[in-house]
Design a protein around this motif. Sequence first.
Motif, PDB file in Angstrom:
ATOM      1  N   UNK A  20     -17.880  95.396 -92.915  1.00 23.12           N
ATOM      2  CA  UNK A  20     -16.996  94.222 -93.728  1.00 23.12           C
ATOM      3  C   UNK A  20     -16.784  95.234 -95.535  1.00 23.12           C
ATOM      4  N   UNK A  21     -18.629  95.105 -95.141  1.00 27.76           N
ATOM      5  CA  UNK A  21     -18.499  95.783 -96.780  1.00 27.76           C
ATOM      6  C   UNK A  21     -17.731  97.173 -97.107  1.00 27.76           C
ATOM      7  N   UNK A  22     -17.698  98.641 -96.149  1.00 26.75           N
ATOM      8  CA  UNK A  22     -16.877  99.591 -96.455  1.00 26.75           C
ATOM      9  C   UNK A  22     -15.687  98.670 -96.240  1.00 26.75           C
ATOM     10  N   UNK A  23     -14.600  98.093 -96.047  1.00 30.76           N
ATOM     11  CA  UNK A  23     -13.617  97.552 -96.010  1.00 30.76           C
ATOM     12  C   UNK A  23     -13.045  96.725 -97.060  1.00 30.76           C
ATOM     13  N   UNK A  24     -14.397  95.988 -97.840  1.00 25.45           N
ATOM     14  CA  UNK A  24     -14.269  95.811 -99.035  1.00 25.45           C
ATOM     15  C   UNK A  24     -14.063  96.011-100.004  1.00 25.45           C
ATOM     16  N   UNK A  25     -14.668  97.121-100.035  1.00 24.51           N
ATOM     17  CA  UNK A  25     -14.966  98.485-100.727  1.00 24.51           C
ATOM     18  C   UNK A  25     -13.604  99.607-101.296  1.00 24.51           C
ATOM     19  N   UNK A  26     -13.447  99.393-100.399  1.00 18.24           N
ATOM     20  CA  UNK A  26     -12.626 100.855 -99.588  1.00 18.24           C
ATOM     21  C   UNK A  26     -10.867 100.085 -99.012  1.00 18.24           C
ATOM     22  N   UNK A  27      -9.901  99.814 -99.693  1.00 22.51           N
ATOM     23  CA  UNK A  27      -8.702  98.742 -99.387  1.00 22.51           C
ATOM     24  C   UNK A  27      -7.989  99.818 -99.463  1.00 22.51           C
ATOM     25  N   UNK A  28      -7.951 101.123 -98.540  1.00 27.49           N
ATOM     26  CA  UNK A  28      -8.223 102.415 -98.041  1.00 27.49           C
ATOM     27  C   UNK A  28      -7.604 101.834 -96.726  1.00 27.49           C
ATOM     28  N   UNK A  29      -9.068 101.268 -95.858  1.00 27.72           N
ATOM     29  CA  UNK A  29      -9.830 101.607 -94.727  1.00 27.72           C
ATOM     30  C   UNK A  29      -8.940 100.020 -94.021  1.00 27.72           C
ATOM     31  N   UNK A  30      -8.219  99.538 -94.976  1.00 26.61           N
ATOM     32  CA  UNK A  30      -7.776  97.683 -94.299  1.00 26.61           C
ATOM     33  C   UNK A  30      -6.946  97.791 -93.215  1.00 26.61           C
ATOM     34  N   UNK A  31      -6.312  98.935 -92.666  1.00 23.69           N
ATOM     35  CA  UNK A  31      -5.436  99.561 -91.239  1.00 23.69           C
ATOM     36  C   UNK A  31      -6.564 100.055 -90.076  1.00 23.69           C
ATOM     37  N   UNK A  32      -7.943  99.119 -90.461  1.00 27.50           N
ATOM     38  CA  UNK A  32      -8.851  99.120 -88.958  1.00 27.50           C
ATOM     39  C   UNK A  32      -8.530  97.671 -88.770  1.00 27.50           C
ATOM     40  N   UNK A  33      -8.252  96.850 -89.515  1.00 23.18           N
ATOM     41  CA  UNK A  33      -8.338  95.753 -89.777  1.00 23.18           C
ATOM     42  C   UNK A  33      -8.065  95.324 -88.325  1.00 23.18           C
ATOM     43  N   UNK A  34      -8.366  94.714 -87.409  1.00 25.89           N
ATOM     44  CA  UNK A  34      -8.018  94.186 -85.247  1.00 25.89           C
ATOM     45  C   UNK A  34      -7.894  95.691 -84.827  1.00 25.89           C
ATOM     46  N   UNK A  35      -9.027  96.281 -85.205  1.00 26.39           N
ATOM     47  CA  UNK A  35      -8.635  97.645 -84.388  1.00 26.39           C
ATOM     48  C   UNK A  35      -9.928  97.379 -83.483  1.00 26.39           C
ATOM     49  N   UNK A  36      -9.373  98.184 -82.039  1.00 28.90           N
ATOM     50  CA  UNK A  36     -10.889  98.456 -81.176  1.00 28.90           C
ATOM     51  C   UNK A  36     -11.960  99.510 -81.121  1.00 28.90           C
ATOM     52  N   UNK A  37     -12.888  99.098 -81.534  1.00 26.85           N
ATOM     53  CA  UNK A  37     -13.641 100.989 -81.466  1.00 26.85           C
ATOM     54  C   UNK A  37     -14.799 100.819 -80.732  1.00 26.85           C
ATOM     55  N   UNK A  38     -14.815 102.925 -79.909  1.00 26.11           N
ATOM     56  CA  UNK A  38     -15.679 102.608 -78.905  1.00 26.11           C
ATOM     57  C   UNK A  38     -16.295 103.673 -78.885  1.00 26.11           C
ATOM     58  N   UNK A  39     -17.596 104.108 -79.034  1.00 24.96           N
ATOM     59  CA  UNK A  39     -18.505 105.418 -79.400  1.00 24.96           C
ATOM     60  C   UNK A  39     -19.021 105.707 -78.145  1.00 24.96           C
ATOM     61  N   UNK A  40     -19.371 106.959 -78.466  1.00 25.51           N
ATOM     62  CA  UNK A  40     -19.261 107.593 -76.164  1.00 25.51           C
ATOM     63  C   UNK A  40     -19.839 108.890 -77.389  1.00 25.51           C
ATOM     64  N   UNK A  41     -20.369 110.212 -75.890  1.00 28.24           N
ATOM     65  CA  UNK A  41     -20.907 110.850 -76.209  1.00 28.24           C
ATOM     66  C   UNK A  41     -20.603 111.586 -75.612  1.00 28.24           C
ATOM     67  N   UNK A  42     -20.143 113.106 -76.443  1.00 31.97           N
ATOM     68  CA  UNK A  42     -19.362 114.529 -75.467  1.00 31.97           C
ATOM     69  C   UNK A  42     -20.573 114.670 -74.451  1.00 31.97           C
ATOM     70  N   UNK A  43     -19.613 115.252 -74.026  1.00 29.83           N
ATOM     71  CA  UNK A  43     -20.420 115.584 -72.395  1.00 29.83           C
ATOM     72  C   UNK A  43     -21.314 116.952 -72.642  1.00 29.83           C
ATOM     73  N   UNK A  44     -22.064 116.651 -71.382  1.00 36.95           N
ATOM     74  CA  UNK A  44     -23.628 117.286 -71.245  1.00 36.95           C
ATOM     75  C   UNK A  44     -23.343 118.895 -71.868  1.00 36.95           C
TER      76      UNK A  44
END
Length: 481
Positions: free
Chosen positions: A435-459
């Motif tokens: 929310x801090x990033x979206x509030x300070x950067x209007x260009x990031x509003x396209x991310x609202x409603x998106x689902x984010x997942x973080x993974x670690x690359x292979x061994x």
Amino acid sequence: MNLGELQPYKEMVALSVLLQVYYLELESSELRAREDIVELAWSSLERFNITKLGTAESVERLVDGLLWSGSGGDFEAFYYDDLSRQMAVQKYKYFTVDEDATRTSWEESGKTVYRLSEYAMELIFMSHEIIEEFQISIKLLEIQMHIKHGRVTRAMQDVGELISRVRKMTQQQQEYRNALRRNPKHIFSEYGVMRHQRLEEIHLQFDEERKHFDNIHRSLARLANDEKDVIDFNELRQLSERVELSRRVHDELAEVVLSIFEAETNLRLNFPELFWGAGGFNFRTNVWEEWVKADGLPDADSLELLVSGLFAPNQDFIYPLAWAWEEQEVGFLPEDALDEPDEAGEEESISYTPRSIPWPEVAELWRPVFIGLADHGSFTFSAEAFTEEQQHKWSLTPDAIDLWVQFFHTEITVQEQDPDNKQGGAADECQTLIQRLLGANPDLEVLRGKVLRTTIQGNNSPSISWPGLEMSPYTITIIER
């Protein structure tokens, strides 16, 4: 050779026939005439459940194709000779006539008895089945056969292989014995149960090996007497010494195996309580609740010593113990102020200031991450993604690094508006950052409603490492539903 419906299986059946003849030869059985080999071929078809594919003509053709080449002489095959650097012709046979057995057989039934040639023997030894399942007793039979035929050099090689194999088995048994001493419940492991079921079989194997060694020594004595003009005495002496060494390593193996059975029996009879399956040692119950909460600790430094074992011992770990302590940093009044009581003589109360996340610095570091996420749909934490100045700031800001771990633990949904009641658990600080990033950067509003997942690359992917920081290669991605 054309075997009709057996054609796709001819190599497998032929190898099975060679293997059966090999075992008959080890046992000194003379059932190795052509008619006997035909019966062995039929038994192979029966074992492979393809008997219906064979005919009398095709099976006999298979056996004849093993005994003789099409021209009636040796088989021939081209191969590249590394020494001469040109193609050469190799001549070989699968079977040769066993002259000693044939001499006796001709007197009784007029049949020719065959044995495997050296090429066929090498083919057997190269097969995976023999390498993996070769029993010690069979190896001893083979050594005895070589000595019987005066093949001292070959017997010497086999004795050396046998010694190596037995020593490896002894090492495995010793490892199991040591594991049993550390934890008696290894008796119930798959290996321990299998050993217990094979107890009688192992005893019989040791008795059989002793008989084989006695026969080998008698064969060596006969060879020294009957072939003294042909056999090199020094080679024979060396072979006798190696056989005696093999006997000793077998005795060591038997001693270790029997000591394990003795230990297992002693544990079962005298210490049954070790196998009752009582509850194990629990840190929360046995240490924290029954000891620390009940009796306390002698001093504050003891707490770090107590819980340090629960964290990584290396400080360059992704979440070292030092960072955990930093979360508990507080701001107290200076010590000199505590030494000066107020005019009323009352001690001034100590104010407690909990440590908080420096959100402006953290958000500034994460801003390129979310910009890359909005532009490309994903962002991977790597050295190439940041300037040297940004890398330096990342290494000095552990709070920014911690957020990668929190993003990794769960999927994060970027909420449509700044919520009054944020998600619970690990997502709290992630939502605050978003929310801090979206509030300070209007260009990031396209991310609202998106689902984010973080993974670690292979061994195979190397970890991120630069001065002051070592971290796994995290990748944050927009998930399309």
